[in-house]
Scaffold this motif. Structure first.
Motif, PDB file in Angstrom:
ATOM      1  N   VAL A 217       0.757  -1.350  -0.057  1.00 27.90           N
ATOM      2  CA  VAL A 217       0.092   0.217  -0.176  1.00 27.90           C
ATOM      3  C   VAL A 217       0.935   1.122   0.193  1.00 27.90           C
ATOM      4  CG1 VAL A 217      -1.694   1.122   1.286  1.00 27.90           C
ATOM      5  CG2 VAL A 217      -2.013  -1.160   1.126  1.00 27.90           C
ATOM      6  N   CYS A 218       1.909   1.476   0.884  1.00 33.20           N
ATOM      7  CA  CYS A 218       2.608   2.492   1.092  1.00 33.20           C
ATOM      8  C   CYS A 218       3.831   2.902   0.046  1.00 33.20           C
ATOM      9  CB  CYS A 218       3.261   2.591   2.350  1.00 33.20           C
ATOM     10  SG  CYS A 218       2.325   2.816   3.826  1.00 33.20           S
ATOM     11  N   SER A 219       3.939   1.616  -0.693  1.00 33.45           N
ATOM     12  CA  SER A 219       4.945   1.691  -1.738  1.00 33.45           C
ATOM     13  C   SER A 219       4.401   2.171  -3.094  1.00 33.45           C
ATOM     14  CB  SER A 219       5.765   0.585  -2.362  1.00 33.45           C
ATOM     15  OG  SER A 219       4.804  -0.600  -2.560  1.00 33.45           O
ATOM     16  N   LEU A 220       3.084   1.976  -3.252  1.00 35.73           N
ATOM     17  CA  LEU A 220       2.139   2.281  -4.473  1.00 35.73           C
ATOM     18  C   LEU A 220       1.913   3.706  -4.147  1.00 35.73           C
ATOM     19  CD1 LEU A 220      -0.361  -0.681  -5.000  1.00 35.73           C
ATOM     20  CD2 LEU A 220       1.494   0.223  -6.494  1.00 35.73           C
ATOM     21  N   ALA A 221       1.498   4.083  -2.997  1.00 36.59           N
ATOM     22  CA  ALA A 221       1.256   5.520  -2.738  1.00 36.59           C
ATOM     23  C   ALA A 221       2.570   6.351  -2.818  1.00 36.59           C
ATOM     24  CB  ALA A 221       0.650   5.607  -1.355  1.00 36.59           C
ATOM     25  N   GLY A 222       3.424   5.990  -2.422  1.00 35.96           N
ATOM     26  CA  GLY A 222       4.587   6.736  -2.347  1.00 35.96           C
ATOM     27  C   GLY A 222       5.174   6.973  -3.899  1.00 35.96           C
TER      28      GLY A 222
ATOM     29  N   SER B 180       3.017   0.311 -18.892  1.00 37.74           N
ATOM     30  CA  SER B 180       2.377   1.503 -17.919  1.00 37.74           C
ATOM     31  C   SER B 180       2.968   1.814 -16.709  1.00 37.74           C
ATOM     32  CB  SER B 180       0.854   1.023 -17.714  1.00 37.74           C
ATOM     33  OG  SER B 180       1.129  -0.159 -16.772  1.00 37.74           O
ATOM     34  N   HIS B 181       2.352   2.795 -15.802  1.00 35.68           N
ATOM     35  CA  HIS B 181       3.052   3.016 -14.740  1.00 35.68           C
ATOM     36  C   HIS B 181       3.343   1.820 -13.804  1.00 35.68           C
ATOM     37  CE1 HIS B 181       3.503   7.228 -15.065  1.00 35.68           C
ATOM     38  NE2 HIS B 181       1.993   7.524 -15.524  1.00 35.68           N
ATOM     39  N   TRP B 182       2.105   1.006 -13.794  1.00 36.69           N
ATOM     40  CA  TRP B 182       1.956  -0.075 -12.916  1.00 36.69           C
ATOM     41  C   TRP B 182       3.187  -1.172 -13.470  1.00 36.69           C
ATOM     42  CZ3 TRP B 182       0.972  -2.678  -8.582  1.00 36.69           C
ATOM     43  CH2 TRP B 182       1.067  -4.025  -8.883  1.00 36.69           C
ATOM     44  N   GLY B 183       3.270  -1.189 -14.707  1.00 37.65           N
ATOM     45  CA  GLY B 183       4.391  -2.152 -15.284  1.00 37.65           C
ATOM     46  C   GLY B 183       5.781  -1.699 -15.017  1.00 37.65           C
ATOM     47  N   ALA B 184       6.082  -0.338 -14.793  1.00 32.64           N
ATOM     48  CA  ALA B 184       7.384   0.162 -14.620  1.00 32.64           C
ATOM     49  C   ALA B 184       7.435  -0.098 -13.321  1.00 32.64           C
ATOM     50  CB  ALA B 184       7.400   1.548 -15.157  1.00 32.64           C
ATOM     51  N   TYR B 185       6.538   0.016 -12.256  1.00 35.91           N
ATOM     52  CA  TYR B 185       6.670  -0.174 -10.830  1.00 35.91           C
ATOM     53  C   TYR B 185       6.926  -1.420 -10.529  1.00 35.91           C
ATOM     54  CZ  TYR B 185       4.915  -0.933  -6.169  1.00 35.91           C
ATOM     55  OH  TYR B 185       4.964  -1.542  -4.979  1.00 35.91           O
ATOM     56  N   TRP B 186       6.241  -2.411 -11.035  1.00 36.74           N
ATOM     57  CA  TRP B 186       6.420  -3.709 -10.744  1.00 36.74           C
ATOM     58  C   TRP B 186       7.660  -4.497 -11.326  1.00 36.74           C
ATOM     59  CZ3 TRP B 186       4.833  -6.426  -6.899  1.00 36.74           C
ATOM     60  CH2 TRP B 186       4.829  -7.840  -6.839  1.00 36.74           C
ATOM     61  N   ARG B 187       7.851  -3.920 -12.739  1.00 35.82           N
ATOM     62  CA  ARG B 187       8.978  -4.900 -13.421  1.00 35.82           C
ATOM     63  C   ARG B 187      10.334  -4.094 -13.218  1.00 35.82           C
ATOM     64  NH1 ARG B 187       6.526  -6.757 -19.114  1.00 35.82           N
ATOM     65  NH2 ARG B 187       8.831  -7.826 -19.132  1.00 35.82           N
ATOM     66  N   ILE B 188      10.379  -2.707 -12.924  1.00 37.16           N
ATOM     67  CA  ILE B 188      11.493  -1.955 -13.077  1.00 37.16           C
ATOM     68  C   ILE B 188      11.951  -1.482 -11.741  1.00 37.16           C
ATOM     69  CG2 ILE B 188      12.829  -0.079 -13.994  1.00 37.16           C
ATOM     70  CD1 ILE B 188      12.109  -2.540 -16.105  1.00 37.16           C
TER      71      ILE B 188
ATOM     72  N   VAL C  63      10.578  -1.989  -8.478  1.00 29.91           N
ATOM     73  CA  VAL C  63      10.539  -2.811  -7.240  1.00 29.91           C
ATOM     74  C   VAL C  63      11.723  -4.003  -7.528  1.00 29.91           C
ATOM     75  CG1 VAL C  63       9.439  -4.980  -6.233  1.00 29.91           C
ATOM     76  CG2 VAL C  63       8.099  -2.742  -7.037  1.00 29.91           C
ATOM     77  N   PRO C  64      12.102  -4.495  -8.598  1.00 29.29           N
ATOM     78  CA  PRO C  64      13.406  -5.314  -8.502  1.00 29.29           C
ATOM     79  C   PRO C  64      14.647  -4.618  -8.282  1.00 29.29           C
ATOM     80  CG  PRO C  64      12.191  -5.826 -10.358  1.00 29.29           C
ATOM     81  CD  PRO C  64      11.398  -4.704  -9.887  1.00 29.29           C
ATOM     82  N   ASN C  65      14.791  -3.343  -8.572  1.00 29.88           N
ATOM     83  CA  ASN C  65      15.901  -2.557  -8.248  1.00 29.88           C
ATOM     84  C   ASN C  65      15.847  -1.706  -6.957  1.00 29.88           C
ATOM     85  OD1 ASN C  65      17.691  -2.778 -11.018  1.00 29.88           O
ATOM     86  ND2 ASN C  65      15.567  -2.375 -11.699  1.00 29.88           N
ATOM     87  N   SER C  66      14.818  -2.134  -6.134  1.00 32.62           N
ATOM     88  CA  SER C  66      14.782  -1.288  -4.919  1.00 32.62           C
ATOM     89  C   SER C  66      14.739  -2.308  -3.710  1.00 32.62           C
ATOM     90  CB  SER C  66      13.477  -0.280  -4.908  1.00 32.62           C
ATOM     91  OG  SER C  66      13.632   0.600  -5.886  1.00 32.62           O
TER      92      SER C  66
END
Length: 289
Positions: free
Chosen positions: A102-107, A191-199, A201-204
Motif C-alpha cells: 500500500v505505502c510503496s504504491l502511494a509513495g 504502464s506506470h504499474w508495469g514500470a513500478y512492478w517490473r523495473i 521494485v526489482p531495483n529497490s
C-alpha cells in the motif's frame, strides 16, 4: 629551535593515529558491553528460579540452569504462549506485506505520476503524522467493533495497513530513483504499474528490505491495539501474553523473563539477517541528520 625531522613527524602522527584507533575500539567495546547487559539479564533470569532472581546474593549465573522453565512456559494452560507467538507472527508478516504494497504504491504515485493535486495529497498524508494516536484510537475501535472484527486477525491487521511515515519514506526514495530506467520502460510500452512492478521494485529490494525490517519489528512489538482488540486469550499476541504474567496478586518473574527471551529471538534473527539492508535502505531515503 629547529623543526623536527620528517621521520620524527611521521612517528608522532603514527602515535596519534594508534591512540585514536585504540580509543575508538575501547569506546565500541564499552558500548557493545552496555548494549549486551539487558540480554544477559534476560537470559540469566530466564534460567533461574524466582528466589535466585530476587535474592540478595547475586550470582553471574544460577547454580543450576532451570531449563524446565521452557516447558513450564509452553505447558501453562492459563496463557497459550505458543498460540500468542503464532498470532504475533501472522500479524507482523501480513502487516509487513500489506504496508509494503500500500505505502510503496502511494509513495510511487506521489513521486512519479503527474497530477496537479499531488502536492496537496502529500501534505494531507504528512498531516496525519501530526495527529496523536490517542485521538483516532476510540473511533478506530468503534469502527472495528461495528464490523465484528474484535478477536480476529482482520481487526488486528487492517487498521494498521497504512502508515503516513512509511509513505513519506517511499516517496523520498522514489524521487531519487533513476528516472531514465522508467522512461526506457515507458518507451517499451509499459504502464506506470508495469514500470513500478517490473523495473522499480526489482531495483529497490534493499530499501524494501529495510522498510520490511522496521515494519515487522513494529508489528511484533505492538501492545495497546492488540490488547484492546484481542479480548479472548486465543487472540492474544505475544506482548499481551507477556503482560499477563504480572498481576496485582502475583508476579512470575522466571516466566516473564523466559517469555521475553523467547519473544525477542525472532526479532534478533530478523535484524541479524537484514541489518545490512536496513542501514543501506535508510541511507537512501534522502533524509539527513
Amino acid at each position: 629551535m629547529t623543526a623536527g625531522t620528517p621521520s620524527s613527524r611521521r612517528r608522532r602522527r603514527t602515535g596519534r593515529g594508534v591512540l585514536t584507533t585504540t580509543g575508538l575500539y575501547a569506546a565500541v567495546v564499552v558500548a557493545a558491553l552496555l548494549f549486551l547487559v539487558p540480554f544477559y539479564l534476560i537470559v540469566r533470569n530466564a534460567l533461574s528460579t524466582d528466589a535466585e532472581i530476587t535474592g540478595e546474593n547475586w550470582q553471574f549465573l544460577p547454580t543450576h540452569l532451570q531449563w524446565g522453565n521452557v516447558s513450564e512456559l509452553f505447558d501453562d494452560t492459563t496463557v497459550e504462549f505458543g498460540r500468542s507467538l503464532w498470532n504475533s507472527l501472522v500479524v507482523a508478516v501480513l502487516m509487513t506485506f500489506g504496508i509494503l504494497l500500500v505505502c510503496s504504491l502511494a509513495g510511487y504515485g506521489l513521486a512519479r505520476i503527474p497530477y496537479r493535486h499531488a502536492d496537496k495529497v502529500f501534505y494531507l498524508v504528512l498531516a496525519t503524522l501530526m495527529v496523536p494516536t490517542a485521538v483516532t484510537f476510540v473511533p478506530s475501535f468503534v469502527l472495528v467493533s461495528s464490523l465484528g472484527w474484535v478477536d480476529t486477525y482482520r481487526g488486528l491487521i487492517v487498521p494498521g495497513l497504512f502508515s503516513g511515515f512509511t509513505c513519506f519514506l517511499f516517496r523520498q526514495y522514489f524521487l531519487g530513483f533513476p528516472a531514465e530506467l522508467e522512461e526506457a520502460a515507458r518507451v517499451d510500452g509499459l504502464s506506470h504499474w508495469g514500470a513500478y512492478w517490473r523495473i522499480v521494485v526489482p531495483n529497490s529490494l534493499n530499501f524494501f528490505a529495510a522498510i520490511a525490517t522496521i515494519t515487522f519489528i513494529s508489528g511484533w512489538n505492538a501492545f495497546l491495539w492488540p490488547l484492546v482488540i484481542g479480548q479472548d486469550p486465543s487472540a492474544w499476541t505475544v506482548q499481551v501474553a507477556l503482560s499477563s504474567y504480572m498481576t496485582n496478586q502475583t508476579v512470575n518473574y522466571h516466566l516473564i523473563f523466559m517469555a521475553t527471551a523467547v519473544s525477542i529471538l525472532p526479532l534478533v534473527l530478523v535484524f541479524l539477517f537484514l541489518q545490512r539492508w536496513l542501514v543501506q535502505g535508510i541511507a537512501r531515503t534522502g533524509i539527513k541528520g
